[in-house]
Write a protein that holds these residues in place. Structure first.
Motif, PDB file in Angstrom:
ATOM      1  N   PHE A 258     -54.050  37.598 -15.205  1.00  0.00           N
ATOM      2  CA  PHE A 258     -53.550  36.221 -15.009  1.00  0.00           C
ATOM      3  C   PHE A 258     -52.862  35.639 -16.244  1.00  0.00           C
ATOM      4  O   PHE A 258     -51.991  34.785 -16.109  1.00  0.00           O
ATOM      5  N   ILE A 259     -53.214  36.101 -17.448  1.00  0.00           N
ATOM      6  CA  ILE A 259     -52.558  35.564 -18.653  1.00  0.00           C
ATOM      7  C   ILE A 259     -51.060  35.883 -18.652  1.00  0.00           C
ATOM      8  O   ILE A 259     -50.233  34.989 -18.900  1.00  0.00           O
ATOM      9  N   PRO A 260     -50.627  37.135 -18.373  1.00  0.00           N
ATOM     10  CA  PRO A 260     -49.178  37.396 -18.313  1.00  0.00           C
ATOM     11  C   PRO A 260     -48.458  36.554 -17.260  1.00  0.00           C
ATOM     12  O   PRO A 260     -47.300  36.184 -17.447  1.00  0.00           O
ATOM     13  N   ILE A 261     -49.143  36.250 -16.145  1.00  0.00           N
ATOM     14  CA  ILE A 261     -48.516  35.403 -15.122  1.00  0.00           C
ATOM     15  C   ILE A 261     -48.337  33.991 -15.663  1.00  0.00           C
ATOM     16  O   ILE A 261     -47.294  33.356 -15.450  1.00  0.00           O
ATOM     17  N   LEU A 262     -49.347  33.488 -16.388  1.00  0.00           N
ATOM     18  CA  LEU A 262     -49.218  32.166 -17.003  1.00  0.00           C
ATOM     19  C   LEU A 262     -48.044  32.141 -17.981  1.00  0.00           C
ATOM     20  O   LEU A 262     -47.280  31.178 -18.027  1.00  0.00           O
ATOM     21  N   GLU A 263     -47.905  33.228 -18.759  1.00  0.00           N
ATOM     22  CA  GLU A 263     -46.824  33.283 -19.743  1.00  0.00           C
ATOM     23  C   GLU A 263     -45.472  33.384 -19.060  1.00  0.00           C
ATOM     24  O   GLU A 263     -44.516  32.674 -19.424  1.00  0.00           O
TER      25      GLU A 263
END
Length: 938
Positions: A706-711
């Motif tokens: 989920f962190i790469p999607i947030l970025e």
């Protein structure tokens, strides 16, 4: 008893007197002051629901000398006081006579209360129409002057009586707020209205710069006329949500039925342009459409009215350009552009179109989406009347007598002469009608008016009624395929159609085995370095070398962009993994020959055991999805296709939408966990790293998903600010027990580049009165060499606030050492991969020992991450690491559990100190002995 009755009567009189104060806000404030004085307590306060499962301190009054807490107790999770809430729901008062009793049973609540120097408290429910809306409470009420005993019974009765008056005042306050709100806000969207806009424009004179976006909803009148005002309202809400996603931190206005204005004051031009570009991107991918115009200015004096007018003019220009591009049905006959004057001539150009739109169902949103894909000849169809309107070009090329055609699909079938193409067309239409898909996307041959067979690409979208029982509308377009449709002129590889033809041929013979796909990396940068001609020459050389090396083994095709596939030929049988390695090597060498240095030249995917019922187009779509996933996992040599992988890709799209919703909804479904760090010097918990966790459909999603999607979707800055503030709160509570404790926070490079982040840090630590020396911001070297100046400035700004900066995941050889030398960070965290390598050989231990030695020579603290075994623990001790983090010591824990462990460790630490003081004199000062005893005791 008489004394208590007298006190209660006096309290009621005072409360009743406050009720007659005209301003309910002032009345509540005076009741808080009265309760604080009457009950002789440190603090009287009121908490109210502000979001699902969250409360905020909305009113308080403090005894002289007591530190106010209101600003620090906003948006608090109910999880810390869940058992209180259950009691309040049941009509019971919460009476905590000694919070020390709750150290073990309710560590979350204990740490929160103890950090506020609360020893006891009483709280009672606030209700409105029988619904729990919050609570009123007091801290540390004084004991009776004569008996020395605290009368919690009287405090409870007094608060219960006060809660009735406060609830009434809250109702009056909310009505007053609502009246003010309604006068300044649009009832449907919640945006400011024209009245608020006029007032703001008249008063706003003191800004340094301003950015304005003017937006106009497309097709609102048509939606209202054809689908009803409920559908029109939903279209307005959908469009307002798009504005809120990007400019929700500014001032948003709805000036008319279909017009919005976003005004951002004192916003940097670069940030404003990024937000505007993001809005345009979101609109392009949304189910609704808006035309937008924007302008930014810092010219003094700021003429806001003139800027809004200019943005509006640009919006109309944008709308005209948009419809000129996507609508071959003459947009100007349907959309009156303010700058063009008399439109009567253009309105006469298409009388049949006007007649069709008046008498048939038309979905403007679907039409815009379907024809915005390319330069197509569009057509629209009312599926209830079976009447269609086709463009002039389509009418002339295919010999129709009129723009209005009855039974277009039946007539069109008669023009498809190739039996295989006709079967594909019918199958695709049936899948649409069976609701197996909503998008028509097919290439096939059809005869033109001269009887000549031509290749076309036909695309379209279908709209159903609300309960999907009846198809209403179809909108699409047709384009002739040019010569480069068959062969790519740069690589001389067949294009997508050639790939489909080859796949169908091999499928028909039962000879389709495996397909290798690859996507070339960094080609936008290569275009900038070599220029367009040089980049095309590089692609040509790569294709020639691949043909020379594998031409008798694979059938190469070029898909969209930099994506390629190699279809294994039936005459060739070999290990696909070896073929992938050789292809990667060819591409890498060709890059090197062009002086292009890229560690990972391409992402690669492998499809094996291909399902027999998959169409050629579905195979290609799956390969594109596979390559997209492969690009996100650059360390993998290749990714293998599986239904699980493809399902994950689709799930990520759904996750992206849910993440966006959760971030905008006050970080709903997010929480913080803490991973402790052990000091190897004295075996104590020296710090903890806060980590973000997110639940999706009831399950925890790994951060690396989920962190790469947030970025990628530019949500990381908002999420990062929330994490930082939560970390500061946690740190404040821990410092009451461990005064030297530090909290680490992971920082994305997007936050480092965000001009608003450093001011946010300064403001937050000042508001919470937290010294910067208790915080560690953890960054990785990834991406940072692209912006070395900004990284250096960020680190220096942190140092000026006393905040330390750590290099996280240190261990990428030379790049990391360069980063270490270049930037003045204070802590180096060795990546888990280095720890694993140390176990493998003595040479690697020596190498990493030298890294630790170099770090110490530069005055940096070294932390070993990911320590999981006793063997690894022994090695990191031997190489001289200062700190330890990993599952061997402690896994990331929920805040309540962490506080519980912290309390236990504090108690253990007290015992350790006592035991160490009992050691024989000869052992005193012997570090090994003391350290061993500490570890044993822990």
């Amino acid at each position: 008893m008489i004394k208590q009755r007298y006190k209660m009567n006096r309290l009621k009189e005072q409360l009743l007197e406050k009720m007659f104060i005209g301003d309910p806000e002032q009345a509540i404030e005076e009741i808080m002051e009265y309760l604080c004085t009457e009950l002789d307590c440190d603090r009287a306060y009121l908490f109210e629901f502000t979001a699902p499962n969250r409360v905020s301190n909305t009113y308080e009054h403090c005894r002289l000398g007591v530190t106010p807490q209101k600003e620090l107790l906003q948006d608090e999770s109910l999880e810390a006081v869940r058992d209180w809430w259950d009691m309040l729901e049941a009509g019971e008062a919460v009476v905590l006579e000694d919070i020390e009793k709750y150290r073990a049973s309710s560590p979350d609540a204990y740490m929160m209360l103890e950090s506020q120097e609360i020893s006891d408290l009483v709280a009672v429910a606030l209700r409105f129409d029988e619904k729990l809306i919050g609570f009123v409470g007091v801290d540390n009420p004084a004991a009776d002057k004569f008996s020395g005993i605290k009368d919690f019974d009287y405090v409870t009765r007094a608060l219960t009586e006060a809660s009735r008056y406060i609830s009434t005042l809250i109702k009056r306050r909310d009505i007053a707020h609502r009246m003010v709100y309604v006068s300044y806000h649009d009832y449907l969207t919640g945006f400011f209205n024209r009245h608020a806009y006029s007032e703001f424009v008249a008063q706003k004179k003191d800004c340094r710069s301003v950015g304005v976006v003017y937006a106009d909803i497309s097709g609102l009148k048509r939606t209202n006329d054809n689908m009803g005002h409920a559908a029109g309202d939903q279209l307005i809400l959908d469009c307002s949500e798009l504005m809120n996603k990007t400019f929700g931190d500014g001032r948003l206005y709805r000036l008319g039925g279909d017009e919005f204005v976003a005004i951002s004051v004192d916003i940097p031009e670069e940030l404003f342009q990024k937000k505007t570009e993001l809005l345009a991107q979101i609109i392009e991918n949304a189910s609704c459409h808006m035309a937008i115009g924007s302008i930014w200015s810092d010219a003094q004096p700021i003429e806001l009215t003139a800027l809004v007018s200019e943005a509006e003019l640009r919006m109309y220009e944008n709308k005209a350009q948009y419809y000129e591009r996507v609508n071959r049905l003459s947009a100007r006959s349907r959309y009156k552009i303010k700058t063009t004057g008399d439109e009567s001539a253009s309105q006469k150009d298409h009388p049949e179109l006007r007649s069709f739109l008046e008498d048939n169902y038309f979905d403007p949103v679907l039409f815009i989406k379907s024809v915005s894909m390319s330069d197509y000849y569009p057509y629209i169809s009312d599926l209830k009347t079976n009447l269609s309107y086709i463009s002039d070009e389509m009418r002339d090329i295919f010999g129709f007598q009129s723009n209005i055609v009855s039974d277009l699909f039946g007539v069109w079938e008669s023009r498809i002469q190739n039996t295989e193409d006709l079967a594909l067309f019918r199958k695709d239409v049936q899948e649409l009608l069976k609701q197996e898909k909503d998008i028509h996307d097919l290439r096939y041959r059809v005869t033109d008016k001269n009887g000549d067979e031509i290749w076309i690409h036909c695309m379209g979208m279908i709209r159903w009624n609300e309960n999907r029982t009846e198809p209403l509308f179809f909108s699409g377009g047709i384009v002739r395929q040019e010569k480069d449709f068959v062969v790519d002129p740069v690589t001389n590889f067949p294009r997508e159609f050639g790939a489909e033809t080859k796949l169908r041929e091999l499928q028909g013979k039962g000879e389709l085995t495996e397909i290798i796909g690859f996507a070339l990396n960094n080609f936008s940068e290569i275009n900038e370095i070599l220029g367009r001609n040089g980049a095309d020459e590089l692609l040509s050389r790569i294709s020639k070398k691949l043909i020379k090396e594998f031409g008798n083994k694979f059938y190469f095709c070029r898909l969209e962009g930099m994506r390629y596939i190699a279809i294994s030929l039936p005459t060739h049988k070999s290990d696909p993994e070896k073929m992938i390695t050789r292809m990667r090597s060819v591409i890498h060498k060709t890059y090197a020959e062009a002086n292009i240095s890229i560690n990972i030249p391409c992402a690669m995917g492998l499809m094996k055991h291909i399902e027999k019922d998959l169409s050629a187009q579905e195979i290609l779509v799956n390969m594109v999805d596979l390559l997209e996933m492969a690009k996100r996992k650059p360390t993998m040599k290749y990714l293998t296709h599986s239904s699980q992988n493809i399902g994950l890709q689709k799930q990520k799209t759904q996750m992206m939408m849910e993440l966006n919703k959760n971030v905008l909804n006050n970080m709903e479904n997010f929480r913080i966990v803490i991973q402790p760090t052990l000091s190897l010097e004295d075996a104590t918990m020296s710090s903890g790293e806060v980590l973000l966790r997110w639940k999706y459909r009831g399950e925890d999603i790994p951060p690396d998903i989920f962190i790469p999607i947030l970025e990628k979707n530019r949500l990381i800055n908002a999420a990062g600010q929330w994490v930082f503030e939560q970390a500061v709160r946690i740190c404040k509570r821990i410092l009451r027990h461990v005064p030297s404790f530090k909290v680490g926070i992971n920082i994305s490079y997007h936050q480092v580049l965000d001009a608003e982040f450093i001011p946010f840090i300064e403001k937050t630590i000042k508001r919470y009165e937290l010294g910067g020396e208790h915080l560690i911001l953890e960054i990785t070297e990834t991406h940072y060499d692209e912006f070395p100046t900004k990284v250096y400035q960020f680190i220096e700004s942190c140092k000026n606030m006393g905040i330390d900066v750590a290099i996280d995941d240190f261990g990428n050889a030379y790049a990391s050492l360069v980063f270490l030398l270049k930037h003045p960070v204070g802590i180096v965290k060795l990546d888990r991969s280095l720890i694993r390598e140390m176990v493998e050989s003595k040479e690697k231990i020596n190498f990493i020992s030298s890294i630790v030695y170099a770090c110490h020579k530069f005055g940096k603290v070294v932390c070993a991450e990911g320590v999981e075994t006793e063997e690894e623990l022994k090695i990191i001790q031997d190489v001289g690491c200062d700190l330890l983090q990993g599952f061997y010591y402690c896994r990331p824990t929920e805040s309540g559990q962490f506080y519980q462990e912290l309390i236990k460790l504090q108690e253990k630490g007290d015992r350790i100190r006592d035991r160490l003081n009992e050691l024989p004199d000869e052992a005193e000062g012997t570090f090994d002995t003391i350290y061993s005893r500490r570890l044993e005791l822990l």
